[in-house]
Design a protein around this motif. Structure first.
Motif, PDB file in Angstrom:
ATOM      1  N   PRO A 120      -1.112  -0.794   2.432  1.00 59.22           N
ATOM      2  CA  PRO A 120      -1.360  -1.408   1.100  1.00 59.22           C
ATOM      3  C   PRO A 120      -0.089  -1.856   0.391  1.00 59.22           C
ATOM      4  N   ILE A 121       1.020  -1.195   0.681  1.00 59.73           N
ATOM      5  CA  ILE A 121       2.281  -1.533   0.011  1.00 59.73           C
ATOM      6  C   ILE A 121       2.852  -2.831   0.594  1.00 59.73           C
ATOM      7  N   ASP A 122       2.432  -3.149   1.807  1.00 61.27           N
ATOM      8  CA  ASP A 122       2.942  -4.331   2.505  1.00 61.27           C
ATOM      9  C   ASP A 122       1.887  -5.428   2.623  1.00 61.27           C
ATOM     10  N   ASN A 123       0.819  -5.258   1.874  1.00 62.01           N
ATOM     11  CA  ASN A 123      -0.283  -6.195   1.933  1.00 62.01           C
ATOM     12  C   ASN A 123       0.117  -7.563   1.359  1.00 62.01           C
ATOM     13  N   SER A 153       1.454  14.902  -9.380  1.00 62.97           N
ATOM     14  CA  SER A 153       0.983  14.065  -8.271  1.00 62.97           C
ATOM     15  C   SER A 153      -0.515  13.836  -8.396  1.00 62.97           C
ATOM     16  N   SER A 154      -0.865  12.572  -8.432  1.00 60.17           N
ATOM     17  CA  SER A 154      -2.253  12.168  -8.540  1.00 60.17           C
ATOM     18  C   SER A 154      -3.032  12.609  -7.293  1.00 60.17           C
ATOM     19  N   ALA A 155      -2.408  12.534  -6.147  1.00 61.41           N
ATOM     20  CA  ALA A 155      -3.080  12.895  -4.893  1.00 61.41           C
ATOM     21  C   ALA A 155      -3.291  14.415  -4.802  1.00 61.41           C
ATOM     22  N   ALA A 156      -2.310  15.191  -5.272  1.00 58.40           N
ATOM     23  CA  ALA A 156      -2.464  16.653  -5.271  1.00 58.40           C
ATOM     24  C   ALA A 156      -3.529  17.076  -6.285  1.00 58.40           C
ATOM     25  N   TYR A 157      -3.567  16.389  -7.416  1.00 57.93           N
ATOM     26  CA  TYR A 157      -4.558  16.632  -8.481  1.00 57.93           C
ATOM     27  C   TYR A 157      -5.974  16.469  -7.912  1.00 57.93           C
ATOM     28  N   ILE A 197       0.492   1.849  -4.264  1.00 59.74           N
ATOM     29  CA  ILE A 197       1.343   0.748  -4.712  1.00 59.74           C
ATOM     30  C   ILE A 197       2.085   1.145  -5.997  1.00 59.74           C
ATOM     31  N   ASP A 198       1.541   2.127  -6.696  1.00 56.98           N
ATOM     32  CA  ASP A 198       2.118   2.566  -7.964  1.00 56.98           C
ATOM     33  C   ASP A 198       2.751   3.952  -7.866  1.00 56.98           C
ATOM     34  N   ASN A 199       2.916   4.405  -6.641  1.00 57.08           N
ATOM     35  CA  ASN A 199       3.463   5.732  -6.400  1.00 57.08           C
ATOM     36  C   ASN A 199       4.933   5.815  -6.824  1.00 57.08           C
ATOM     37  N   TRP A 254       4.259  -4.114 -13.383  1.00 56.33           N
ATOM     38  CA  TRP A 254       3.806  -3.887 -12.003  1.00 56.33           C
ATOM     39  C   TRP A 254       2.747  -2.794 -11.977  1.00 56.33           C
ATOM     40  N   TYR A 255       3.065  -1.661 -12.567  1.00 59.31           N
ATOM     41  CA  TYR A 255       2.135  -0.532 -12.579  1.00 59.31           C
ATOM     42  C   TYR A 255       0.784  -0.969 -13.138  1.00 59.31           C
TER      43      TYR A 255
END
Lengths: 214, 214
Positions: free
Chosen positions: A107-110, B9-13, B108-110, B131-132
């Motif tokens: 997704p980052i390289d999309n 971290s959104s993913a850990a959450y 993409i917003d990591n 961007w975010y």
């Protein structure tokens, strides 16, 4: 069953491989991501998929985006030649390997991200290529370490038959080659990909063998 | 069972919510992504997870990265209070909604991507925020359309009990608020999130209630 696809889309390529591996017939409907200002933004496709991404599966009233969700759906509804292992730990490993590509590299390289870098941030073509290669290298380096020497790795990413992880790996490496990424540091991944690319299911799914290839 | 986590971290959450919803006890091991040049790059964590990302689950010898793979593993091994629907179409929908966030917004917003924009491409803080917000708006706009008015949507993203999709939605909206994104255009998503955020499992998982919160 219909699959909305674009020959060069890495995510659509994953699903084409899965369909072929499982021997499922599907009508392929091309969505050209560059022509007509992007056919994914057209009224008809927008109504089906507000995410404006490919692939998209239509199956008897179901309208399903997201390549990994599609592959798991195909695997659940067509159990022959499974693309996920029978055990929970195996499934977890295959999903994690797949997501390492589908969440943290691709997704980052999309296309749309590269376009934003050029059009909105005004980065140079060199900076854009460096960006592409940076995320590929970071992701593949980690993936190589996870796969190389792991007991669960076989001829393919997990065991001796292709799984969802291989459906993700091959398109990512294909794309990386297009952007001249150095793949020498990833001998395990490239060896697995070579085995995959010799199989009819992978060959038929490749971008150059699509009806919509330029 | 151990979960390597970072409070923000959104993913850990996502995984903390899933553990709480299912009533699974796990030891939370903080990995501070900013301290010490990033504890995720330390020798011990690198050996466990070469991706240098959180979360990471350890369970009786299994070492599992990737939040969605972890949630599905927890759901398969602890079937009580399922986070995925019983039918293939329902599971496909929940996975697709989850992946719309976990693949096409969050990465993409990591943190590491924002850092690359600043440190390597030298974008301004304003450009970084734009961007975010761009990727959040694009992703949430599509998600709102997919969820609003869909027959499968209930009090939560899918039906009337929380699923993996809600585990993804709440952290994404939490993060979006931190970056001052306008959430008014997403009334269905914010209403679902409000219902979630009233539940003890979501409250206990929130960043400010973590032992490692700053």
């Amino acid at each position: 069953m219909k699959l909305h696809t674009y020959f060069r889309s890495s995510a659509a390529y994953r699903v084409r491989i899965a369909l072929n591996l499982k021997g499922i017939e599907a009508e392929l409907l091309p969505v050209h991501l560059l022509k007509d200002g992007g056919q994914q933004f057209g009224t008809a496709y927008d109504a089906l998929n507000p995410q404006h991404l490919v692939p998209l599966l239509e199956d008897d009233g179901l309208v399903l985006p997201q390549s990994l969700a599609i592959i798991e759906y195909l695997d659940e509804t067509h159990p022959q030649l499974p693309l996920l292992p029978p055990d929970a730990r195996g499934r977890a490993r295959v999903r994690a390997l797949s997501q390492a590509i589908a969440c943290d590299i691709h997704p980052i390289d999309n296309l749309r991200v590269l376009k934003y870098l050029s059009d909105t941030l005004g980065v140079t073509p060199e900076q854009k290529s460096a960006w592409y290669r940076h995320w590929v290298a970071l992701g593949l380096e980690a993936l190589e370490r996870q796969v190389a020497g792991a007991g669960d790795t076989g001829l393919f990413c997990h065991g001796d038959t292709p799984t969802m992880a291989d459906c993700c790996l091959v398109p990512q490496l294909y794309n990386a080659r297009r952007f001249d990424c150095d793949l020498d540091p990833y001998p395990t991944l490239t060896a697995i990909a070579r085995r995959c690319e010799a199989l009819p299911a992978f060959i038929a799914a490749s971008p150059e063998n699509q009806a919509d290839a330029a």
